[in-house]
Motif scaffolding. Structure first.
Motif, short mmCIF file in Angstrom:
data_model
loop_
_atom_site.label_atom_id
_atom_site.label_comp_id
_atom_site.label_asym_id
_atom_site.label_seq_id
_atom_site.Cartn_x
_atom_site.Cartn_y
_atom_site.Cartn_z
N TYR A 135 3.26 2.41 -1.71
CA TYR A 135 3.78 2.25 -0.55
C TYR A 135 3.06 2.72 0.66
O TYR A 135 3.29 2.25 1.94
CB TYR A 135 5.21 2.91 -0.51
N THR A 136 2.37 4.09 0.35
CA THR A 136 1.69 4.66 1.43
C THR A 136 0.47 3.86 2.14
O THR A 136 0.35 3.68 3.23
CB THR A 136 1.11 5.96 0.72
N THR A 137 -0.06 2.82 0.97
CA THR A 137 -1.27 2.39 1.69
C THR A 137 -1.38 1.42 2.79
O THR A 137 -1.91 1.46 3.67
CB THR A 137 -1.81 1.34 0.22
N PRO A 138 -0.30 0.65 3.02
CA PRO A 138 -0.34 -0.22 4.09
C PRO A 138 0.31 0.31 5.30
O PRO A 138 0.00 0.11 6.48
CB PRO A 138 0.75 -1.41 3.77
N LEU A 139 1.14 1.46 5.16
CA LEU A 139 1.46 2.37 6.01
C LEU A 139 0.25 3.02 6.84
O LEU A 139 0.16 3.43 8.07
CB LEU A 139 2.28 3.40 5.87
N LEU A 161 -7.59 -7.29 -6.47
CA LEU A 161 -8.30 -6.08 -6.43
C LEU A 161 -7.75 -5.33 -7.65
O LEU A 161 -6.69 -5.41 -8.17
CB LEU A 161 -7.78 -5.08 -5.26
N THR A 162 -8.72 -4.36 -8.29
CA THR A 162 -8.48 -3.66 -9.48
C THR A 162 -7.27 -2.76 -9.21
O THR A 162 -7.25 -2.20 -8.25
CB THR A 162 -9.69 -2.89 -9.68
N ARG A 163 -6.62 -2.91 -10.07
CA ARG A 163 -5.30 -1.82 -10.36
C ARG A 163 -5.55 -0.38 -11.12
O ARG A 163 -6.71 -0.66 -11.87
CB ARG A 163 -4.17 -2.29 -10.84
N PHE A 164 -5.29 0.81 -10.70
CA PHE A 164 -5.66 1.92 -11.25
C PHE A 164 -4.41 2.08 -12.39
O PHE A 164 -3.10 2.49 -12.27
CB PHE A 164 -5.32 3.25 -10.33
N THR A 165 -5.07 2.15 -13.82
CA THR A 165 -4.40 2.18 -14.79
C THR A 165 -3.40 3.64 -14.99
O THR A 165 -2.77 3.98 -15.88
CB THR A 165 -4.91 1.76 -15.87
N THR A 166 -4.38 4.65 -14.42
CA THR A 166 -3.92 6.00 -14.66
C THR A 166 -2.58 6.11 -14.23
O THR A 166 -2.07 7.03 -14.82
CB THR A 166 -4.85 6.74 -13.94
N ASN A 186 -3.83 -0.30 -6.23
CA ASN A 186 -5.05 -0.90 -6.39
C ASN A 186 -6.08 0.00 -5.50
O ASN A 186 -5.88 0.74 -4.66
CB ASN A 186 -4.77 -2.10 -6.04
N VAL A 187 -7.26 -0.80 -5.59
CA VAL A 187 -8.19 -0.49 -4.78
C VAL A 187 -8.15 -0.32 -3.27
O VAL A 187 -8.86 0.48 -2.47
CB VAL A 187 -9.72 -1.29 -4.95
N ALA A 188 -7.11 -0.91 -2.58
CA ALA A 188 -6.76 -0.91 -1.25
C ALA A 188 -6.57 0.54 -0.74
O ALA A 188 -6.83 0.83 0.31
CB ALA A 188 -5.57 -1.79 -1.08
N PHE A 189 -5.85 1.18 -2.00
CA PHE A 189 -5.74 2.53 -1.61
C PHE A 189 -7.04 3.34 -0.94
O PHE A 189 -7.22 4.37 -0.15
CB PHE A 189 -4.81 3.29 -2.52
N ILE A 190 -7.99 2.97 -1.86
CA ILE A 190 -9.42 3.52 -1.67
C ILE A 190 -9.70 3.27 -0.44
O ILE A 190 -10.23 4.07 0.56
CB ILE A 190 -10.38 3.35 -2.97
N LEU A 191 -9.69 1.76 -0.05
CA LEU A 191 -10.08 1.43 1.16
C LEU A 191 -9.38 2.20 2.29
O LEU A 191 -9.88 2.07 3.49
CB LEU A 191 -9.94 -0.07 1.24
N ALA A 192 -8.07 2.44 2.16
CA ALA A 192 -7.34 2.90 3.03
C ALA A 192 -7.90 4.33 3.60
O ALA A 192 -8.17 4.98 4.79
CB ALA A 192 -5.97 3.18 2.82
N ILE A 193 -8.26 5.33 2.37
CA ILE A 193 -8.84 6.56 2.73
C ILE A 193 -10.23 6.22 3.44
O ILE A 193 -10.43 7.06 4.36
CB ILE A 193 -8.94 7.22 1.25
N LEU A 198 -3.88 -9.15 -2.09
CA LEU A 198 -5.01 -8.90 -3.16
C LEU A 198 -4.35 -7.75 -4.02
O LEU A 198 -4.93 -7.69 -5.27
CB LEU A 198 -6.26 -8.50 -2.44
N GLY A 199 -3.41 -6.98 -3.72
CA GLY A 199 -3.01 -5.96 -4.56
C GLY A 199 -1.80 -6.16 -5.36
O GLY A 199 -1.73 -5.85 -6.47
#
Lengths: 357, 508
Positions: free
Chosen positions: A62-66, A184-189, A196-203, A263-264
């Motif tokens: 939820y944080t990613t798009p914000l 985009l690849t999801r984080f299985t952890t 997904n990777v979009a979170f890394i892109l956000a950072i 993509l996520g």
């Protein structure tokens, strides 16, 4: 004297923190007024946002798009412009990713994702460029322009969804799905979450925005124009160029919020997916004090609140998940009143905003 | 004791006021005699405005006592000050421009008739009487925006008198006036004094203090550094009390032998949005020469600077004539390209045009010369930091805290940084707009030295200043602007204050 700048920073941080605490407290008070237990609600909120690894994954999702929509509003604000158009820009971002995905279905996974992202950036960027250009060259007000463009974007993307790319599999108002390998690849952890990777892109976007604004010539010009357009022009900076660049970047950043969806998670354009993400970006940017790190923290807070309220439906008697809107509204309200505690803080921490008479 | 006290209409007793860690008023004690013109002098930031704001209720004192007519007075807001018969004329007038003079004067204290409506006739009668008594005649039905500043100031004074002020505070009242208007103002003030009013005059112009006041309180660094009877003192004594050391102007004006015209303006006329602003200007500025533009503000000086740098923004511009820099026509170039020809400008309105108040010194130093501090589009921070630190040291910008936002520096120190920045660009032609406005005496001296040194090294300088003293002190030649024309041109030798004043007022 650098003690003074440290103090000023401290005042700013405290101001935001107090605003948030005050907003949450007021919302919990409202809970008590309708006869539910604020303690239970607070516990549910916290547990649902951070209770398990999976919960935390959802919170970050939820944080990613914000983060993106917050950065978008921040970028425009730095040029002295108010971008209310995040909503329209992210719709185009999502649509751009879908169009590329459907039209170029036979690329390799990496190339395909990249092409989809580029499609999103271009369409979102155009939707930011238009008001930026009109503002810079014609003097039209960007707030009105971006509000109007939101409606146009909603209309046009609906048209494209229903008349051009309609899914043939079902009757839902959504497009066909893009090839699964483009997702985009999801984080299985974090278990079964769409994080997904979009979170890394956000950072990366947070870091990139900081470098761009504070370490490059173009970023400097944008900030100079935003703070004092008269002085900037007097010293040969093209304020029109700076405004256009900032709005185009704002559009592209907002578009990435659409990428996170397409993509996520969804893999297609679902009409009405946004749930006001573009507008929440305004609150995120303001609560984050127009700073990239501030935006990151504010987006995380709003993401946690959104996730936290999802379990209210089942766990409490009267309060439902719509409570998240009450929370957000009260936090925004309390941020806009922050001048009230600003003056107290200055007294306690001292000497911050003093100016010689 | 109480008998003695009543002769003091205002008395400060150990008044302190701090802002954060800074003491703006430190143990202030002074007295003002009834029916006198009392000068409050000091550098910018010395605390004179703070003291007056304490008296007018805009600030509240941390400790100490302010007495009015021998009684302890508590000031929580200007309303309390008005109740104590204190009035203030601010440096920037507090008038509503679209309203008439009458409406402005009664604003907030409107007399009512028995139906509860504003009783204009009663107000008109009262104001007429006041105006007649104090020689402050104005047309009560004129719109404020149509009136010259001298008249607007008269309205402010009337406003205070209408609120029954016995004590009038005037903050830098002559900053915006022509010499004849200044004379008229002080005639009015004398008359008020003769009628028993007390006048507190805040100013940094020593000539006025010497000429018009009865007694003077000198402020320095938040304290009272001296109290003097005007009759028994001299301007240099006051000046040294203001800065804490003796002031001597010592700059060497070298004769520059090899001069060539750097800037040539020929037949330059300009209209903005259909209004004529400049008419057939013809002048040159040579290398190694300071050409001063004297004139009351608003007579085309701004438009001249706009023309030289092509600073037009969303205005309909009609112009004719030529502006040449080193022989090359520049009137149709863009601002950036003009600046790149080695032309620099110290803008007239510092906060609006010259600085980024919420940015630090580094960011401000880059303004207009970012290309010298970037490589491939990225800012070279180490080099920037080193240069700024060196320039702050060399130009004595205080405090030496480059990471501090500019709004936390005093006006003088902001200006020192601006001038250091503009000279860093190594211009051949420099426009110096109001280079010492809002700057304290110590800094004025340094800025003047810098400008003269640049001139001696062959720079061509156009000085635009509304301070006649400054124009006279620095210029090799002086042009007087009146209504967009050059009303007169004088050499350094033939110019003096009286002659320039006549031309500035349009008398010649």
């Amino acid at each position: 004297m650098s003690r003074d700048s440290a103090r000023r920073r401290t005042v700013q941080v405290f101001e935001s923190v107090i605003s948030v605490v005050f907003g949450i407290a007021a919302a919990l008070l409202a809970v008590a007024l309708i006869g539910d237990s604020p303690i239970v609600v607070a516990k549910v909120l916290f547990k649902s946002a951070f209770g398990s690894r999976e919960d935390f994954g959802w919170t970050l999702y939820y944080t990613t798009p914000l983060i993106f929509s917050g950065l978008s509003v921040m970028m425009a604000l730095r040029a002295g412009l108010f971008n209310i158009g995040g909503e329209g820009q992210l719709l185009w971002g999502a649509m751009g990713a879908v169009i590329v995905g459907l039209k170029l279905p036979e690329l390799s996974p990496v190339l395909g994702s990249t092409a989809c992202i580029l499609g999103a950036l271009v369409l979102g960027g155009i939707w930011g460029f238009i008001p930026g250009y009109l503002r810079a060259k014609r003097g039209s007000h960007e707030v009105i322009l971006t509000i109007m463009l939101n409606f146009i974007a909603a209309g046009l993307t609906s048209y494209l969804t229903l008349d051009w790319f309609k899914s043939t599999e079902n009757q839902n108002p959504e497009t066909a799905s893009i090839p699964a390998q483009y997702m985009l690849t999801r984080f299985t952890t974090f278990g079964d979450t769409p994080l997904n990777v979009a979170f890394i892109l956000a950072i990366l976007a947070v870091v990139g925005a900081w470098i761009f604004l504070w370490k490059t010539k173009a970023g400097y010009s944008i900030r100079a124009v935003g703070e004092n357009p008269v002085a900037a022009r007097q010293h040969g900076i093209r304020s029109d160029h700076a405004q256009i660049i900032a709005m185009t970047l704002a559009g592209a950043l907002a578009a990435m919020a659409g990428v996170n969806e397409v993509l996520g998670s969804a893999g297609k354009f679902r009409m009405g997916f946004s749930a006001d993400l573009g507008f929440l970006g305004i609150a995120v940017a303001l609560l984050g004090r127009k700073r990239p790190t501030g935006v990151l923290l504010a987006a995380f807070l709003f993401g946690a609140l959104q996730k936290g309220t999802t379990d209210l439906d089942v766990e409490t008697e009267k309060v439902t998940r719509d409570f998240s809107q009450v929370l957000q509204a009260l936090i925004i309200l309390s941020v806009s009143c922050s001048w009230i505690w600003n003056s107290w803080l200055k007294k306690w921490i001292g000497g911050a905003e003093w100016k010689r008479s | 004791m109480s008998v003695l006290d009543t002769s003091f209409v205002v008395e400060f007793r150990s008044v302190c006021k701090s802002f954060g860690s800074v003491r703006a008023s430190d143990q202030l004690s002074f007295q003002v005699r009834k029916g006198s013109i009392h000068g409050i002098v000091g550098e910018n930031g010395a605390g004179k405005s703070t003291a007056m704001k304490l008296l007018y209720g805009l600030y509240r004192a941390d400790s100490g006592e302010i007495r009015v007519n021998g009684q302890t007075a508590q000031f929580r807001s200007p309303l309390d000050a008005i109740a104590w018969h204190i009035g203030m004329v601010h440096q920037h007038f507090m008038l509503s421009h679209p309203h008439t003079v009458l409406e402005n004067i009664i604003l907030g204290v409107e007399p009512r008739n028995r139906f509860g409506f504003i009783d204009r006739e009663a107000a008109r009668k009262d104001i007429r009487e006041l105006a007649k008594r104090y020689g402050l005649e104005v047309d009560l039905d004129a719109q404020v925006e149509s009136l010259p500043v001298g008249v607007q100031q008269r309205i402010e004074i009337l406003k205070a008198l209408y609120r029954r002020a016995e004590i009038l505070i005037l903050d830098e009242p002559t900053a915006v006036l022509t010499p004849p208007e200044v004379d008229f103002l002080f005639e009015n003030l004398r008359r008020l004094k003769d009628e028993g009013k007390t006048i507190l005059l805040i100013t940094h112009k020593l000539r006025e203090v010497m000429k018009y006041t009865d007694r003077i309180t000198v402020f320095r660094a938040g304290r009272v550094s001296g109290e003097l009877d005007t009759a028994n003192t001299s301007a240099s004594e006051i000046a040294s009390m203001m800065v804490g050391r003796a002031i001597e102007s010592k700059f060497e004006r070298k004769t520059v032998t090899q001069t060539k015209p750097v800037l040539e303006v020929s037949d330059w006329s300009l209209s903005l949005d259909g209004t004529k602003k400049l008419e057939k200007l013809n002048f040159k500025v040579n290398s190694g020469e300071i050409v001063g533009i004297a004139g009351v503000e608003g007579n085309g000086q701004n438009e001249l600077v706009q023309s030289l740098l092509q600073l037009f923004w969303r205005q309909t511009v009609q112009s004719s004539g030529k502006i040449r820099f080193e022989g090359r026509e520049i009137q149709s170039l863009r601002t950036r390209d003009i600046l790149d020809l080695a032309i620099s400008c110290i803008p007239q309105d510092r906060h609006r045009e010259a600085v980024l108040l919420s940015q630090d010194c580094y960011e401000n130093f880059m303004l207009g010369q970012i290309d010298s501090f970037t490589k491939n589009g990225f800012i070279e921070s180490p080099r920037l930091h080193q240069t700024v630190a060196e320039r702050m040291e060399a130009n004595d910008v205080r405090p030496r805290a480059p990471e501090l936002h500019l709004r936390h520096f005093s006006g003088g120190n902001q200006q020192k940084l601006v001038i250091a920045r503009e000279l860093e660009k190594k211009p051949k032609f420099l426009i110096a707009g109001q280079p010492t406005r809002g700057v304290d005496i110590g800094a004025i001296e340094k800025i003047h030295e810098k400008l003269i040194a640049a001139r001696n090294d062959g720079m061509a300088i156009l000085l635009v200043s509304s301070e006649l003293d400054e124009v006279l002190a620095l210029s090799d030649r002086i042009l007087v602007f009146y209504e967009g024309r050059i009303a007169g041109e004088f050499s350094r030798e033939t110019a003096n204050e009286r002659v320039l004043g006549e031309y500035m007022g349009g008398a010649k």
